[in-house]
Design a protein around this motif. Structure first.
Motif, PDB file in Angstrom:
ATOM      1  N   ARG A  54       0.816  -1.216   0.000  1.00 15.70           N
ATOM      2  CA  ARG A  54       0.000   0.000   0.000  1.00 15.70           C
ATOM      3  C   ARG A  54       0.848   1.264   0.000  1.00 15.70           C
ATOM      4  NH1 ARG A  54      -3.987  -0.372   4.967  1.00 15.70           N
ATOM      5  NH2 ARG A  54      -4.618   1.629   4.075  1.00 15.70           N
ATOM      6  N   PHE A  55       2.142   1.124   0.284  1.00 18.07           N
ATOM      7  CA  PHE A  55       3.001   2.289   0.469  1.00 18.07           C
ATOM      8  C   PHE A  55       4.081   2.360  -0.616  1.00 18.07           C
ATOM      9  CE2 PHE A  55       2.102   1.608   5.229  1.00 18.07           C
ATOM     10  CZ  PHE A  55       0.979   2.429   5.183  1.00 18.07           C
ATOM     11  N   PRO A  56       3.843   3.120  -1.691  1.00 20.37           N
ATOM     12  CA  PRO A  56       4.852   3.216  -2.759  1.00 20.37           C
ATOM     13  C   PRO A  56       6.160   3.846  -2.302  1.00 20.37           C
ATOM     14  CG  PRO A  56       3.049   4.759  -3.138  1.00 20.37           C
ATOM     15  CD  PRO A  56       2.618   3.857  -2.039  1.00 20.37           C
ATOM     16  N   GLU A  57       6.130   4.604  -1.200  1.00 17.82           N
ATOM     17  CA  GLU A  57       7.386   5.155  -0.699  1.00 17.82           C
ATOM     18  C   GLU A  57       8.362   4.045  -0.299  1.00 17.82           C
ATOM     19  OE1 GLU A  57       4.422   5.935   2.818  1.00 17.82           O
ATOM     20  OE2 GLU A  57       4.343   5.669   0.639  1.00 17.82           O
ATOM     21  N   TYR A  58       7.809   2.862  -0.001  1.00 20.70           N
ATOM     22  CA  TYR A  58       8.657   1.717   0.323  1.00 20.70           C
ATOM     23  C   TYR A  58       8.894   0.827  -0.891  1.00 20.70           C
ATOM     24  CZ  TYR A  58       7.445   3.351   4.968  1.00 20.70           C
ATOM     25  OH  TYR A  58       7.257   4.139   6.078  1.00 20.70           O
ATOM     26  N   THR A  59       7.821   0.463  -1.589  1.00 24.82           N
ATOM     27  CA  THR A  59       7.953  -0.468  -2.711  1.00 24.82           C
ATOM     28  C   THR A  59       8.711   0.133  -3.892  1.00 24.82           C
ATOM     29  OG1 THR A  59       5.803   0.207  -3.654  1.00 24.82           O
ATOM     30  CG2 THR A  59       5.796  -1.626  -2.095  1.00 24.82           C
ATOM     31  N   GLU A  60       8.537   1.467  -4.113  1.00 24.93           N
ATOM     32  CA  GLU A  60       9.142   2.105  -5.286  1.00 24.93           C
ATOM     33  C   GLU A  60      10.398   2.908  -4.973  1.00 24.93           C
ATOM     34  OE1 GLU A  60       7.731   1.432  -8.254  1.00 24.93           O
ATOM     35  OE2 GLU A  60       6.288   0.221  -7.110  1.00 24.93           O
ATOM     36  N   VAL A  61      10.625   3.175  -3.699  1.00 25.44           N
ATOM     37  CA  VAL A  61      11.743   4.063  -3.358  1.00 25.44           C
ATOM     38  C   VAL A  61      12.717   3.421  -2.366  1.00 25.44           C
ATOM     39  CG1 VAL A  61      12.413   6.335  -2.474  1.00 25.44           C
ATOM     40  CG2 VAL A  61      10.295   6.094  -3.788  1.00 25.44           C
ATOM     41  N   ILE A  62      12.265   3.204  -1.143  1.00 25.69           N
ATOM     42  CA  ILE A  62      13.200   2.830  -0.080  1.00 25.69           C
ATOM     43  C   ILE A  62      13.764   1.421  -0.249  1.00 25.69           C
ATOM     44  CG2 ILE A  62      13.371   2.386   2.409  1.00 25.69           C
ATOM     45  CD1 ILE A  62      11.602   4.879   2.814  1.00 25.69           C
ATOM     46  N   PHE A  63      12.923   0.445  -0.561  1.00 24.43           N
ATOM     47  CA  PHE A  63      13.451  -0.910  -0.784  1.00 24.43           C
ATOM     48  C   PHE A  63      14.407  -0.929  -1.975  1.00 24.43           C
ATOM     49  CE2 PHE A  63      10.381  -2.170   2.300  1.00 24.43           C
ATOM     50  CZ  PHE A  63      10.767  -3.414   2.773  1.00 24.43           C
TER      51      PHE A  63
END
Length: 257
Positions: A92-101
Motif C-alpha cells: 500500500r506504500f509506494p514510498e517503500y515499494t518504489e523508493v526505499i526498498f
C-alpha cells in the motif's frame, strides 16, 4: 606534591570535558519525513522520482518505517528474491515499494519496521467507527468529526498544496491537519481502543523510541518515514529529547533545486 595534585586535577578535568564533548558530538541526527502514500504516484511536486532524490540527498544510516515488524520479513524476503514486494500491507506504500526498498540495493542504510499497527486493530477501529456513524444517539459527535475534517480540508486548500513537500514540512501544515485529528482524538480515542489516534501514535512512537535508545550517541542520521499526519505527533515527542539533533527537511529539499 601540590604540583602532582594539580596535574591530576587538570587531567581529570580534561578527560571530563573530552567525554562531554564526545557525547555531544556523537548525537544522532533525526529527520521526520511526512509521506503522502499513493499520492506519490500522481503528484508532480512530491513524485516517486523526487522522493528518491530527496532520500539520496539525506543519505540516512537508518530509516524507520511505517511497517509492522511482523510484515517486514516477508516483504524483504520477496524483494530480495525477485525485486518485488507482494506483502499486502507494505504494498500500500509506494514510498517503500518504489523508493526505499529499491534504494537499499545501492545505498548503505538499515530499514527498521516501527509501526504499532496490526490488521485486527484496523478492523476493530473500522467496525467501531461504522457503528458510531450509524448510531442515532451519536449524531452530534459524528457531525463534530465531519465538520472538523471539512474545516481542515478547506483551510488546507486555500493555504497551500497538500502534496507539496515544502508545505507538508511546516508548522502551518501541522496546525491545519491537526484540526480534524484533535476532534477525532478527543471524541473517539478511548472508545477506539488501540486503534485510537493517540493510542496508535503511542504504539508507533514506542517502537521509534526503542531504536533511538538502541543507537543513542552513535553519530548516525536517522530518517523517520510515516504518513504526514503522524508528523506533528512525533515532532512534539522528539523535541523533548536532548540526546538528538532534530533536523529540518527544507535544506535537503533546497538541494534538489
Amino acid at each position: 606534591m601540590k604540583l602532582i595534585f594539580k596535574s591530576i586535577q587538570v587531567i581529570c578535568l580534561f578527560v571530563l570535558l573530552s567525554s562531554c564533548k564526545t557525547e555531544t558530538d556523537n548525537k544522532n541526527e533525526v529527520l521526520v519525513l511526512g509521506t503522502i502514500h499513493r499520492s506519490h504516484l500522481t503528484s508532480k511536486e512530491f513524485s516517486i522520482d523526487k522522493l528518491t532524490k530527496l532520500i539520496k540527498e539525506i543519505n540516512p544510516d537508518i530509516i524507520l518505517t511505517e511497517i509492522p515488524s511482523n510484515r517486514f520479513a516477508e516483504a524483504m524476503e520477496g524483494f530480495k528474491r525477485d525485486d518485488s514486494i507482494s506483502e499486502p500491507r507494505v504494498l500500500r506504500f509506494p514510498e517503500y515499494t518504489e523508493v526505499i526498498f529499491p534504494l537499499s540495493k545501492t545505498m548503505d542504510f538499515e530499514i527498521i519496521p516501527t509501526a504499532g499497527w496490526s490488521a485486527s486493530m484496523a478492523r476493530e477501529r473500522q467496525q467501531k467507527l461504522r457503528a458510531i456513524s450509524r448510531d442515532s444517539t451519536r449524531k452530534e459527535d459524528w457531525k463534530k468529526y465531519i465538520d472538523a475534517n471539512k474545516k481542515s480540508d478547506s483551510l488546507m486548500a486555500i493555504t497551500g498544496n497538500r502534496n507539496d513537500p515544502y508545505f507538508i514540512h511546516t508548522n502551518t501544515y501541522d496546525s491545519i491537519y491537526n484540526i480534524g485529528l484533535e476532534v477525532y482524538n478527543d471524541l473517539f480515542n478511548e472508545e477506539l481502543g488501540l486503534g485510537g489516534w493517540d493510542n496508535i501514535n503511542i504504539a508507533h512512537y514506542w517502537n521509534i523510541e526503542k531504536v533511538l535508545q538502541k543507537y543513542k550517541n552513535q553519530n548516525k542520521r536517522i530518517l523517520i518515514t510515516y504518513g504526514a499526519g503522524h508528523k506533528v505527533w512525533f515532532l512534539r515527542e522528539l523535541r523533548k529529547r536532548d540526546d538528538i539533533k532534530l533536523l529540518e527537511l527544507k535544506p535537503f529539499l533546497d538541494q534538489l533545486k
